[in-house]
Design a protein around this motif. Sequence first.
Motif, PDB file in Angstrom:
ATOM      1  N   UNK A 159      68.203  33.876  37.116  1.00 11.66           N
ATOM      2  CA  UNK A 159      68.612  34.495  35.857  1.00 11.66           C
ATOM      3  C   UNK A 159      68.156  33.656  34.658  1.00 11.66           C
ATOM      4  N   UNK A 160      68.062  34.276  33.499  1.00  7.39           N
ATOM      5  CA  UNK A 160      67.618  33.543  32.310  1.00  7.39           C
ATOM      6  C   UNK A 160      68.623  32.439  31.977  1.00  7.39           C
ATOM      7  N   UNK A 161      68.113  31.296  31.552  1.00  8.54           N
ATOM      8  CA  UNK A 161      68.951  30.156  31.215  1.00  8.54           C
ATOM      9  C   UNK A 161      69.304  29.281  32.396  1.00  8.54           C
ATOM     10  N   UNK A 162      68.821  29.645  33.595  1.00  9.13           N
ATOM     11  CA  UNK A 162      69.108  28.880  34.806  1.00  9.13           C
ATOM     12  C   UNK A 162      67.820  28.206  35.258  1.00  9.13           C
ATOM     13  N   UNK A 163      67.880  26.893  35.518  1.00  8.74           N
ATOM     14  CA  UNK A 163      66.701  26.169  35.987  1.00  8.74           C
ATOM     15  C   UNK A 163      66.960  25.611  37.386  1.00  8.74           C
ATOM     16  N   UNK A 164      65.905  25.546  38.167  1.00  3.45           N
ATOM     17  CA  UNK A 164      65.980  25.090  39.546  1.00  3.45           C
ATOM     18  C   UNK A 164      66.032  23.569  39.602  1.00  3.45           C
ATOM     19  N   UNK A 165      66.969  23.025  40.375  1.00  2.00           N
ATOM     20  CA  UNK A 165      67.075  21.580  40.592  1.00  2.00           C
ATOM     21  C   UNK A 165      66.557  21.231  41.987  1.00  2.00           C
ATOM     22  N   UNK A 166      66.774  22.124  42.953  1.00  2.00           N
ATOM     23  CA  UNK A 166      66.262  21.935  44.312  1.00  2.00           C
ATOM     24  C   UNK A 166      64.748  21.785  44.254  1.00  2.00           C
ATOM     25  N   UNK A 167      64.172  21.017  45.192  1.00  2.00           N
ATOM     26  CA  UNK A 167      62.728  20.840  45.269  1.00  2.00           C
ATOM     27  C   UNK A 167      62.052  22.206  45.292  1.00  2.00           C
ATOM     28  N   UNK A 168      61.085  22.431  44.411  1.00  2.00           N
ATOM     29  CA  UNK A 168      60.435  23.733  44.267  1.00  2.00           C
ATOM     30  C   UNK A 168      59.724  24.171  45.534  1.00  2.00           C
ATOM     31  N   UNK A 169      59.236  23.223  46.347  1.00  2.00           N
ATOM     32  CA  UNK A 169      58.502  23.573  47.565  1.00  2.00           C
ATOM     33  C   UNK A 169      59.392  23.631  48.809  1.00  2.00           C
ATOM     34  N   UNK A 170      60.698  23.549  48.629  1.00  2.00           N
ATOM     35  CA  UNK A 170      61.618  23.625  49.767  1.00  2.00           C
ATOM     36  C   UNK A 170      61.643  25.049  50.323  1.00  2.00           C
ATOM     37  N   UNK A 171      61.602  25.169  51.649  1.00  2.00           N
ATOM     38  CA  UNK A 171      61.667  26.482  52.303  1.00  2.00           C
ATOM     39  C   UNK A 171      63.125  26.935  52.303  1.00  2.00           C
ATOM     40  N   UNK A 172      63.372  28.127  51.771  1.00  2.00           N
ATOM     41  CA  UNK A 172      64.729  28.676  51.698  1.00  2.00           C
ATOM     42  C   UNK A 172      64.967  29.654  52.846  1.00  2.00           C
ATOM     43  N   UNK A 173      64.037  30.577  53.032  1.00  2.00           N
ATOM     44  CA  UNK A 173      64.137  31.574  54.100  1.00  2.00           C
ATOM     45  C   UNK A 173      62.837  31.586  54.890  1.00  2.00           C
ATOM     46  N   UNK A 174      62.959  31.874  56.187  1.00  2.00           N
ATOM     47  CA  UNK A 174      61.787  31.914  57.042  1.00  2.00           C
ATOM     48  C   UNK A 174      61.967  33.067  58.030  1.00  2.00           C
ATOM     49  N   UNK A 175      60.871  33.814  58.275  1.00  2.00           N
ATOM     50  CA  UNK A 175      60.916  34.924  59.226  1.00  2.00           C
ATOM     51  C   UNK A 175      60.333  34.435  60.543  1.00  2.00           C
ATOM     52  N   UNK A 176      61.144  34.522  61.592  1.00  2.00           N
ATOM     53  CA  UNK A 176      60.733  34.077  62.924  1.00  2.00           C
ATOM     54  C   UNK A 176      60.409  35.287  63.790  1.00  2.00           C
ATOM     55  N   UNK A 177      59.374  35.151  64.621  1.00  2.00           N
ATOM     56  CA  UNK A 177      58.999  36.229  65.540  1.00  2.00           C
ATOM     57  C   UNK A 177      60.051  36.347  66.634  1.00  2.00           C
ATOM     58  N   UNK A 178      60.362  37.568  66.993  1.00  2.00           N
ATOM     59  CA  UNK A 178      61.315  37.791  68.082  1.00  2.00           C
ATOM     60  C   UNK A 178      60.688  37.326  69.383  1.00  2.00           C
ATOM     61  N   UNK A 179      61.464  36.628  70.198  1.00  2.00           N
ATOM     62  CA  UNK A 179      60.960  36.142  71.478  1.00  2.00           C
ATOM     63  C   UNK A 179      61.304  37.159  72.556  1.00  2.00           C
ATOM     64  N   UNK A 180      60.303  37.482  73.374  1.00  2.00           N
ATOM     65  CA  UNK A 180      60.523  38.445  74.456  1.00  2.00           C
ATOM     66  C   UNK A 180      61.359  37.786  75.545  1.00  2.00           C
ATOM     67  N   UNK A 181      62.314  38.543  76.074  1.00  2.00           N
ATOM     68  CA  UNK A 181      63.149  38.012  77.150  1.00  2.00           C
ATOM     69  C   UNK A 181      62.381  38.082  78.467  1.00  2.00           C
ATOM     70  N   UNK A 182      62.576  37.069  79.298  1.00  2.00           N
ATOM     71  CA  UNK A 182      61.923  37.022  80.595  1.00  2.00           C
ATOM     72  C   UNK A 182      62.617  38.023  81.519  1.00  2.00           C
TER      73      UNK A 182
END
Length: 194
Positions: A159-182
Amino acid sequence: MSEVKLAGSVRTEFGKGAARAIRRDSLVPAVLYGHGSDPVHLTLPAHELGLALRTPNVLLSLDIDGTHELAIPKAVQRDAIKGFLIHVDLLLVKKGEKVTVEVPVQAEGELAAGGNLLQHELNTLSVEAEATHLPEAVTVSVEGLEAGASVLAKDIALPSGVTLVTDADAVVLQVLAAQAEEAPAEAEAEGAEA
């Protein structure tokens, strides 16, 4: 940002026994500190404070024995089993002052087809904002993201007026491939060979 008004009073008794007596009276012991002033020990109404703390980064307008102060929760202690409030630390703030707080990250939207999983690497982001305009959460669209895609902190619109303090290159969300069950038959065959 919501502002909640609470009436409190200064407490003069300290220690475990005094704190238990305060909680029996449906009050919560608290400490208000900040701006180089001496800490003020308070009692606040348990029910109203509990409702207020359901909102992340809530702004509390405190009426303490006739004086008015603005504060945000800094640390909240709850009973591990029953969840009732044990103690609250409050940080004194002023209108126009910038503070650093943790803001929850909320994902919205559907991932690309294929049963992929969304993994939260960070559940909160550290941001700096004006004390009277703190965001309750930041929302990230994951609509159509494929396996292997990730969302960095710098990619999240704040939102406007809000600045990021967390490292800008930090991964927040990641999509993982579903693993097939044996298949069960293959697993039994491998167990028999061993």
